[in-house]
Design an enzyme around this catalytic site. Structure first.
Site, PDB file in Angstrom:
ATOM      1  CG  ASP A  52      -8.597  30.112 -25.266  1.00 32.30           C
ATOM      2  OD1 ASP A  52      -7.908  30.262 -24.183  1.00 32.30           O
ATOM      3  OD2 ASP A  52      -9.920  29.723 -25.156  1.00 32.30           O
ATOM      4  CD  GLU A  73      -6.326  24.997 -19.512  1.00 28.56           C
ATOM      5  OE1 GLU A  73      -7.093  24.248 -19.591  1.00 28.56           O
ATOM      6  OE2 GLU A  73      -6.471  26.442 -19.581  1.00 28.56           O
TER       7      GLU A  73
END
Length: 352
Positions: free
Chosen positions: A42, A252
């Site tokens: 991420d 997301e």
């Protein structure tokens, strides 16, 4: 002597075979991991004072059983990475913030982002509170690598995961956030949390899909300034994307960048593993869907960031090359190209 020589030959053969296998494996991937000493995912990348800083999740093997809520992603702290250039040496600057140092936190320190304003660095992070509800907090430091000190409470009105902060050319900052399934976005309706609302009853298939959220940040960067709004993504006919449109709808991993005066909202489709882009005329949207710009990586969903470095654009992302496990990932970077028509050129993370 003969036995020893034979043994040495066998060892050399084994080594050569291993090297060939490793080379073959590496050749499958468009790019290689930036760091292998720890697992990272991420990646939110930024350029501060000419240097590249990467704010990733820090994946660990916690022993928590895997499930659709992502409980096995049980991160405890953040390590900030830095590099002088895209192909330069990557430094792990150690622990910048731990879950134990956040007064209101319970568990699962997921994907963060950082912004800079007036001499202060603001680290925005999602973590479950002591009631197991994801909230977004903020921590501050005078150094881009920390250590960061968390505010005593989460941002009022915040929920879900994946904060991404975009600062426009006029200095106004916006936070984009949200994630369904384990990210709990589907559990919020009219501003109220419904603990028993599962991923399967979040929306009906023919209804408009759940949207990411966006809020303007206050001048002190510590709270929302105004109402939280939906990030609406429209199809080619000007209609909102539907829940059943799994290859295109938001799941997301939101990110925002600005190119040639247009606002590029990019995101992961999650369970179908594409990165998609949608373009708008202002930070609040609406945004018109433009297409997939990265095909699936090895592993689970792709959480990314896009930055400009010395006139070129790059995407930071992750896959599972080092471990082969979806919860033990490694961050990577590759160049990104904006097409003449304003779309983003397709990136193939796995070589065919």
């Amino acid at each position: 002597m003969a036995i020893a020589a034979s043994s040495a030959c066998q060892q050399n053969a084994k080594t050569t075979s291993t090297q060939t296998t490793d080379t073959t494996k590496k050749s499958k991937y468009l790019s290689q991991p930036l760091i292998s000493e720890i697992y990272t995912a991420d990646p939110s990348a930024h350029v501060f004072d000419g240097k590249i800083y990467i704010y990733p999740s820090h994946d660990i093997e916690s022993g928590t059983p895997e499930n659709d809520n992502g409980d096995h992603f049980d991160m405890k702290d953040y390590h900030i990475l830095s590099m002088d250039s895209i192909n330069g040496k990557v430094k792990d600057n150690g622990v910048a913030l731990s879950v134990k140092d956040i007064p209101w936190a319970g568990r699962q320190l997921w994907a963060p982002d950082v912004a800079f304003k007036n001499g202060t660095y603001y680290l925005y992070f999602p973590v479950k509170d002591k009631q197991d509800v994801f909230r977004i907090g903020v921590a501050t430091a005078k150094n881009p690598v920390g250590p960061f000190k968390a505010e005593p409470k989460p941002i009022e009105g915040s929920f879900s995961i994946d904060p991404a902060v975009f600062t426009d050319t006029d200095g106004t900052a916006y936070m984009y956030y949200g994630g369904i399934w384990g990210g709990q976005l589907q559990r919020w309706n009219n501003g109220k949390y419904e603990a028993n609302r599962s991923k399967t009853d979040s929306q009906k298939e023919n209804e408009p899909a759940l949207n990411a959220k966006v809020a303007m940040l206050s001048k002190n960067m510590l709270r929302f300034d105004g109402a939280v709004k939906d990030v609406v993504i429209l199809d080619e006919n000007g209609k909102p994307l539907l829940t059943k449109d799994h290859d295109r709808r938001f799941f997301e991993g939101a990110w925002m960048h600005k190119f040639n005066g247009k606002y590029y909202f990019t995101y992961s489709t999650g369970d179908t593993h594409f990165l998609a882009s949608a373009i708008g005329d202002n930070p609040f949207g609406p945004f018109k869907y433009q297409g997939t710009f990265m095909n699936p990586v090895e592993g689970w969903t792709t959480h990314h960031s896009i930055i400009e470095v010395k006139g070129k654009w790059y995407i930071f992302y992750h896959d599972t090359q080092l471990s082969g496990k979806t919860h033990l990932r490694n961050v990577k970077v590759t160049q990104l190209t904006h097409n003449a028509d304003g779309t983003i050129a397709l990136i193939e993370p796995m070589k065919k």
